[in-house]
Design an enzyme around this catalytic site. Structure first.
Site, mmCIF file in Angstrom:
data_model
loop_
_atom_site.group_PDB
_atom_site.id
_atom_site.type_symbol
_atom_site.label_atom_id
_atom_site.label_comp_id
_atom_site.label_asym_id
_atom_site.label_seq_id
_atom_site.Cartn_x
_atom_site.Cartn_y
_atom_site.Cartn_z
ATOM 1 N N GLU A 10 0.866 -1.195 0.000
ATOM 2 C CA GLU A 10 0.000 0.000 0.000
ATOM 3 C C GLU A 10 0.891 1.230 0.000
ATOM 4 O O GLU A 10 1.806 1.336 0.805
ATOM 5 C CB GLU A 10 -0.897 -0.051 1.249
ATOM 6 C CG GLU A 10 -1.534 1.273 1.688
ATOM 7 C CD GLU A 10 -2.522 1.857 0.675
ATOM 8 O OE1 GLU A 10 -3.492 1.178 0.334
ATOM 9 O OE2 GLU A 10 -2.297 3.008 0.241
ATOM 10 N N GLY B 262 3.099 0.142 -5.664
ATOM 11 C CA GLY B 262 2.918 -1.191 -6.228
ATOM 12 C C GLY B 262 3.740 -1.425 -7.482
ATOM 13 O O GLY B 262 4.207 -2.543 -7.734
ATOM 14 N N ASP C 296 -6.016 -4.099 -5.746
ATOM 15 C CA ASP C 296 -7.116 -3.466 -5.005
ATOM 16 C C ASP C 296 -6.828 -1.970 -4.983
ATOM 17 O O ASP C 296 -6.458 -1.401 -3.963
ATOM 18 C CB ASP C 296 -7.134 -4.050 -3.584
ATOM 19 C CG ASP C 296 -8.291 -3.543 -2.754
ATOM 20 O OD1 ASP C 296 -9.113 -2.769 -3.269
ATOM 21 O OD2 ASP C 296 -8.364 -3.925 -1.570
ATOM 22 N N THR D 96 -7.254 2.297 -6.060
ATOM 23 C CA THR D 96 -8.181 3.407 -6.251
ATOM 24 C C THR D 96 -8.467 3.571 -7.743
ATOM 25 O O THR D 96 -7.857 2.924 -8.589
ATOM 26 C CB THR D 96 -7.552 4.718 -5.709
ATOM 27 O OG1 THR D 96 -6.144 4.641 -5.898
ATOM 28 C CG2 THR D 96 -7.813 4.894 -4.242
ATOM 29 N N PRO E 181 -1.748 8.470 -7.754
ATOM 30 C CA PRO E 181 -0.744 7.389 -7.732
ATOM 31 C C PRO E 181 -1.221 6.090 -8.381
ATOM 32 O O PRO E 181 -0.425 5.192 -8.633
ATOM 33 C CB PRO E 181 -0.499 7.164 -6.233
ATOM 34 C CG PRO E 181 -1.707 7.713 -5.543
ATOM 35 C CD PRO E 181 -2.212 8.829 -6.410
HETATM 36 N N1 AAT Z 1 -10.356 -2.296 -0.260
HETATM 37 C C1 AAT Z 1 -10.109 -0.940 -0.344
HETATM 38 C C2 AAT Z 1 -10.580 -0.268 -1.454
HETATM 39 C C3 AAT Z 1 -9.784 0.464 -2.246
HETATM 40 S S1 AAT Z 1 -8.451 1.253 -1.533
HETATM 41 C C4 AAT Z 1 -7.248 1.447 -2.761
HETATM 42 C C5 AAT Z 1 -5.883 1.771 -2.163
HETATM 43 O O1 AAT Z 1 -4.924 1.808 -3.221
HETATM 44 C C6 AAT Z 1 -5.766 3.119 -1.447
HETATM 45 O O2 AAT Z 1 -5.531 2.900 -0.090
HETATM 46 C C7 AAT Z 1 -4.568 3.812 -2.135
HETATM 47 O O3 AAT Z 1 -3.730 4.503 -1.230
HETATM 48 C C8 AAT Z 1 -3.854 2.622 -2.759
HETATM 49 N N2 AAT Z 1 -2.985 2.941 -3.911
HETATM 50 C C9 AAT Z 1 -3.212 3.854 -4.903
HETATM 51 N N3 AAT Z 1 -2.179 3.856 -5.770
HETATM 52 C C10 AAT Z 1 -1.277 2.931 -5.327
HETATM 53 C C11 AAT Z 1 -0.005 2.478 -5.799
HETATM 54 N N4 AAT Z 1 0.563 2.992 -6.907
HETATM 55 N N5 AAT Z 1 0.628 1.506 -5.094
HETATM 56 C C12 AAT Z 1 0.080 0.972 -3.972
HETATM 57 N N6 AAT Z 1 -1.117 1.377 -3.479
HETATM 58 C C13 AAT Z 1 -1.798 2.337 -4.147
HETATM 59 C C14 AAT Z 1 -10.107 0.516 -3.680
HETATM 60 C C15 AAT Z 1 -11.550 0.676 -4.010
HETATM 61 C C16 AAT Z 1 -11.764 0.816 -5.481
HETATM 62 C C17 AAT Z 1 -13.145 1.143 -5.906
HETATM 63 C C18 AAT Z 1 -13.673 2.435 -5.405
HETATM 64 N N7 AAT Z 1 -14.810 2.873 -6.151
#
Ligand code: AAT
Length: 279
Positions: free
Chosen positions: A108, A140, A157, A159, A164
């Site tokens: 994360e 990631g 999983d 955003t 990012p």
């Molecule tokens: N189960 C949780 C739902 C999520 S959270 C998605 C997570 O991805 C966030 O905490 C964000 O900080 C993280 N994130 C974003 N970019 C990166 C990256 N490059 N590397 C690692 N982590 C990252 C997702 C719900 C999606 C659907 C919403 N409508």
């Protein structure tokens, strides 16, 4: 007189979702995004990043089970599993339900999502302290590049493709995932709404099909996500999820996913399957 407070997420320029709310439990600007936790009357606590709903107490089980179990059962014996994003810990909790798992790595980018989830979403984040869990606070994309041939299952999983997470929806990242998987490896990515993100779904499906020999899309009903219908794209090196034998399904405690739906999931509504037709 009681003041009524409502929160709206503008999901598209023309459409949104509105919830009656109580207190805002947390608000901060992290290094990567704005992070809010809001009490809602209908769905319990709600995690909001950059104004977009990430999860709620009441419907999180659908997303986390469906992101996790379809791919986990497609792999014959997942031992090393990676979740990219997912700082709330929900996907990790589901991964740990599979007895073959030796290590579940969470990658994360934003440490604050993990810490705030542990405080306000104990049911979701509670398994992050399990001894099989390894937490990496990093991007990631970098983690994938640094770990070729390491994992059996990788779950994305992430955003929505802003900030990012932009790179997490692009072909070089899926190529990196392919290389970070061992032989027989399986990936699943959350791929947004078949109502509102049609081009994205087509593009990601095309990209993953260009890398993995087997690509499949499936959907689930998630009331607090845009349009309520959500898609997941699975890429597999060897095993077709449609060929998984009944004997593979060990019983799990779940509320949405069950083995009886596993094969049926890939029978898509026509307006969704037409997204996958390649010219
Ligand atoms: N189960 C949780 C739902 C999520 S959270 C998605 C997570 O991805 C966030 O905490 C964000 O900080 C993280 N994130 C974003 N970019 C990166 C990256 N490059 N590397 C690692 N982590 C990252 C997702 C719900 C999606 C659907 C919403 N409508």
């Amino acid at each position: 007189m009681d003041m009524e407070l409502w929160y709206t997420e503008k999901q598209t320029p023309n459409f949104g979702i509105t919830a009656k709310i109580g207190k805002t439990l947390h608000h901060e600007q992290t290094e990567f995004q704005t992070l809010d936790v809001i009490e809602t009357k209908q769905f319990g606590n709600m995690l909001v990043l950059d104004g977009m709903v990430m999860t709620t107490d009441k419907d999180e089980f659908v997303y986390h089970e469906m992101l996790t179990h379809v791919g986990m059962f497609t792999h014959p014996e997942p031992k090393r599993v990676l979740v990219i994003g997912g700082g709330d810990g929900g996907a990790i909790r589901e991964v740990l339900k599979h007895p073959s798992v030796e290590t579940a790595t969470l990658c994360e980018i934003d440490r604050r999502v993990i810490e705030v989830s542990q405080k306000y979403f104990p049911e979701i984040a509670g398994k992050l302290t399990d001894l099989r869990v390894e937490i990496k606070v990093e991007d990631g994309i970098k983690h994938i590049e640094a770990n070729p041939g390491k994992y059996d299952v990788i779950l994305v999983d992430s955003t929505e493709p802003v900030g990012p997470a932009v790179g997490l929806f692009q072909k070089p990242f899926y190529q990196g995932i392919y290389e970070a998987l061992r032989p027989g490896g399986v990936m699943v990515a959350q791929t947004e709404s078949p109502w509102f993100n049609r081009e994205l779904i087509s593009q990601v499906y095309r990209d993953i099909s260009g890398i993995f020999p087997i690509t499949r899309l499936y959907t689930a009903s998630i009331p607090t996500y845009p349009s309520g219908l959500w898609s997941f794209t699975l890429g597999s090196k060897e095993m077709d999820p449609l060929q998984v034998e009944e004997s593979r399904f060990t019983p799990l405690e779940t509320k949405y996913y069950h083995p009886g739906m596993h094969h049926a999931l890939f029978q898509l509504p026509r307006f969704v399957s037409e997204l996958l037709e390649q010219e």
